[in-house]
Design an enzyme around this catalytic site. Structure first.
Site, PDB file in Angstrom:
ATOM      1  N   HIS A 111      27.846  60.948  34.297  1.00 28.71           N
ATOM      2  CA  HIS A 111      29.151  60.359  34.028  1.00 28.71           C
ATOM      3  C   HIS A 111      30.212  60.711  35.067  1.00 28.71           C
ATOM      4  O   HIS A 111      30.866  59.822  35.624  1.00 28.71           O
ATOM      5  CB  HIS A 111      29.665  60.807  32.655  1.00 28.71           C
ATOM      6  CG  HIS A 111      28.793  60.425  31.516  1.00 28.71           C
ATOM      7  ND1 HIS A 111      28.121  59.223  31.440  1.00 28.71           N
ATOM      8  CD2 HIS A 111      28.474  61.092  30.377  1.00 28.71           C
ATOM      9  CE1 HIS A 111      27.431  59.170  30.308  1.00 28.71           C
ATOM     10  NE2 HIS A 111      27.631  60.288  29.646  1.00 28.71           N
ATOM     11  N   LYS A 120      20.235  58.168  30.081  1.00 25.43           N
ATOM     12  CA  LYS A 120      20.269  59.413  30.845  1.00 25.43           C
ATOM     13  C   LYS A 120      19.937  60.592  29.914  1.00 25.43           C
ATOM     14  O   LYS A 120      19.993  60.446  28.690  1.00 25.43           O
ATOM     15  CB  LYS A 120      21.646  59.574  31.516  1.00 25.43           C
ATOM     16  CG  LYS A 120      22.848  59.555  30.562  1.00 25.43           C
ATOM     17  CD  LYS A 120      23.225  60.937  30.102  1.00 25.43           C
ATOM     18  CE  LYS A 120      24.453  60.915  29.223  1.00 25.43           C
ATOM     19  NZ  LYS A 120      24.711  62.191  28.544  1.00 25.43           N
ATOM     20  N   ASP A 131      20.929  58.768  16.209  1.00 21.51           N
ATOM     21  CA  ASP A 131      22.387  58.768  16.156  1.00 21.51           C
ATOM     22  C   ASP A 131      22.989  57.727  17.085  1.00 21.51           C
ATOM     23  O   ASP A 131      23.950  57.039  16.722  1.00 21.51           O
ATOM     24  CB  ASP A 131      22.903  60.160  16.518  1.00 21.51           C
ATOM     25  CG  ASP A 131      24.406  60.278  16.377  1.00 21.51           C
ATOM     26  OD1 ASP A 131      24.906  60.090  15.246  1.00 21.51           O
ATOM     27  OD2 ASP A 131      25.088  60.531  17.381  1.00 21.51           O
ATOM     28  N   LEU A 132      22.463  57.597  18.299  1.00 24.12           N
ATOM     29  CA  LEU A 132      23.001  56.620  19.246  1.00 24.12           C
ATOM     30  C   LEU A 132      22.881  55.211  18.705  1.00 24.12           C
ATOM     31  O   LEU A 132      23.825  54.404  18.797  1.00 24.12           O
ATOM     32  CB  LEU A 132      22.276  56.722  20.586  1.00 24.12           C
ATOM     33  CG  LEU A 132      22.684  55.684  21.632  1.00 24.12           C
ATOM     34  CD1 LEU A 132      24.120  55.910  22.092  1.00 24.12           C
ATOM     35  CD2 LEU A 132      21.735  55.708  22.833  1.00 24.12           C
TER      36      LEU A 132
END
Length: 470
Positions: free
Chosen positions: A244, A152, A21-22
């Protein structure tokens, strides 16, 4: 836009997780945008890799072409076709990367010989597979002349993060490692530094004498979207807080680095993390949205947190006793990326009643917005206060300039070898030290309704409530 491709050596880009997906939503659209702007090397090849083949190279290209059509507005067919012609796929695993290594060497020969070709290796793989994949890269010598991009989470706790760092250092040097946190690639995040250090209006008030609290709020309306298995192994704290949101805190709280360059900026950010207290589990709230256990690949009795709210402190002269409140969660009322600096209430008694605190609000959207909530006289015969807003809209001020999407910017930085906006090993280690007490003493998980702002325990955490709270 300037064409910088002539400044870059030929590259072979190896993308692990290339069918995921990324890759479809971010990596290939980012490469396409760089290609369209003339920012990729003149000579390059892209090799996708993973355990399972998507079919022939032509079928893989068609798969990526469909992804580009879904994610890119006004797709330039000629740019897309040129990018796809350079694309191929080779299966590999942590147990066997020999065929992949051979394919990389063949691509390098086509690009002019191995001595003149750089490698960019992008590892978008599950945390459980990361160490073995890194070892395979070393065994096959794919780390030579390479920059490794690591997604990450960087480990799942302090011990595993140190094991991962040791595995990396066994095969590469620290200056070859690019730990990517896409929040740091956002124009709006970088604009925090410009807003503060380039404007005398803000910097003198950026400390505990003027600021009562800081809120960093990243709610999302999305639920799992097929990521149930990932969340079951990580949870929200590992996915968002230790990466994040703590990185955003570092940008807000750092001292003047003196220069926007790699070592100075990362040293300043690391100094913030060194000054942070380890999190107090009693001041951390975990939530899980109602219906999470019905998601695919989620255990029926799962106690994994999908929301975290945290009270944090930075014990240095600038920020001592100023609480930093961090909140993020899935299936919430809005999708926002908002930083709010809540100022102290004025001491003046000239007006009856409290006029309330001013707030500086930074919206970390693709086109940054900054607003300042102020009190002003309401028009009319009486001296009556009313709330007003000063607003800066950068899209209006720079109509002809277009920001780079976060992954686009960060991929370009890897090609250039610029680590400024990437996370250093000592930052990762310290952030796990800060978060480890919560992993060792997990708070109770409270249920919250979807499309809400989270459980009441999270709503009550900041004094005065959240700036985003319905």
């Amino acid at each position: 836009m300037a064409d910088v491709s002539d400044d870059l050596l030929p590259h072979v880009l190896v993308l692990f997780g290339a069918t995921g997906d990324l890759a479809k939503r971010k990596l290939f659209p980012g490469l396409y945008s760089l290609a369209k702007a003339g920012r990729l090397p003149e000579d390059y090849a892209i090799i996708g890799s993973g355990r399972h083949s998507p079919g022939t190279d032509e079928e893989f290209r068609e798969h990526i072409k469909e992804a580009l059509e879904d994610t890119v507005d006004d797709l330039d067919e000629s740019v897309a076709d040129d990018l796809l012609e350079r694309l191929s796929f080779q299966t590999s695993s942590a147990d066997d990367g020999s065929d992949l290594a051979e394919k990389v060497r063949e691509a390098e020969e086509r690009l002019g010989g191995s001595d003149d070709v750089r490698r960019l290796v992008y590892l978008s793989v599950p945390p459980s597979a990361m160490q073995d994949m890194i070892a395979m890269l070393g065994t096959e010598k794919l780390t030579e002349r390479a920059r490794l991009v690591i997604e990450k989470p960087f480990g799942l706790d302090l011990a595993s993060s140190r094991e991962l760092d040791t595995a990396l250092k066994d095969v590469v040097e620290e200056d070859q490692v690019f730990r990517i946190d896409h929040f740091l690639g956002k124009e709006a995040v970088q604009n925090i530094l410009a807003l503060r250090f380039a404007n005398g209006l803000f910097e003198p008030a950026w400390d505990r004498r003027s600021i009562a609290q800081v809120q960093i709020d990243v709610p999302e309306t999305l639920g799992m979207e097929g990521r149930g298995s990932f969340y079951e192994s990580t949870g929200c704290l590992r996915d968002m807080i230790s990466t994040h949101l703590c990185q955003l805190l570092g940008f807000v709280a750092l001292e003047d680095p003196g220069a926007f360059e790699e070592k100075a900026l990362r040293d300043a950010k690391h100094a913030v993390f060194e000054a942070m207290r380890p999190l107090d589990p009693a001041r951390v709230v975990f939530g899980q949205y109602d219906g999470y256990r019905d998601e695919d690949d989620v255990a029926d009795d799962s106690d994994v947190e999908t929301l975290v709210a945290v009270e944090a402190y930075v014990d240095n002269d600038r920020w001592r006793d100023v609480p930093f409140y961090l909140r993020t969660g899935k299936a919430m009322a809005q999708t926002r990326r908002t930083i709010t600096l809540r100022f102290r209430t004025p001491d003046s008694q000239i007006f009856q009643g409290s006029p309330g605190p001013n707030e500086l609000v930074l919206e970390l959207t693709d086109e940054p917005e900054v607003s300042v909530d102020v009190r002003a006289k309401r028009p009319g015969p009486e001296m009556e206060l009313a709330e007003a807003t000063l607003r800066l809209d950068f899209a209006d001020d720079f109509p002809d300039d277009h920001p780079l999407e976060a992954y686009e910017r960060l991929l370009l930085d890897v090609l250039r070898g610029d680590q400024t906006l990437f996370t250093r090993a000592d930052e990762v280690d310290r952030l796990w030290q800060i978060c480890q007490p919560v992993l060792d003493d997990r708070p109770q998980v409270h249920t919250y309704e979807q499309e809400s702002w989270g459980p009441q325990q999270a709503l009550d955490l900041p004094d005065g409530g959240w700036a985003l709270q319905g």
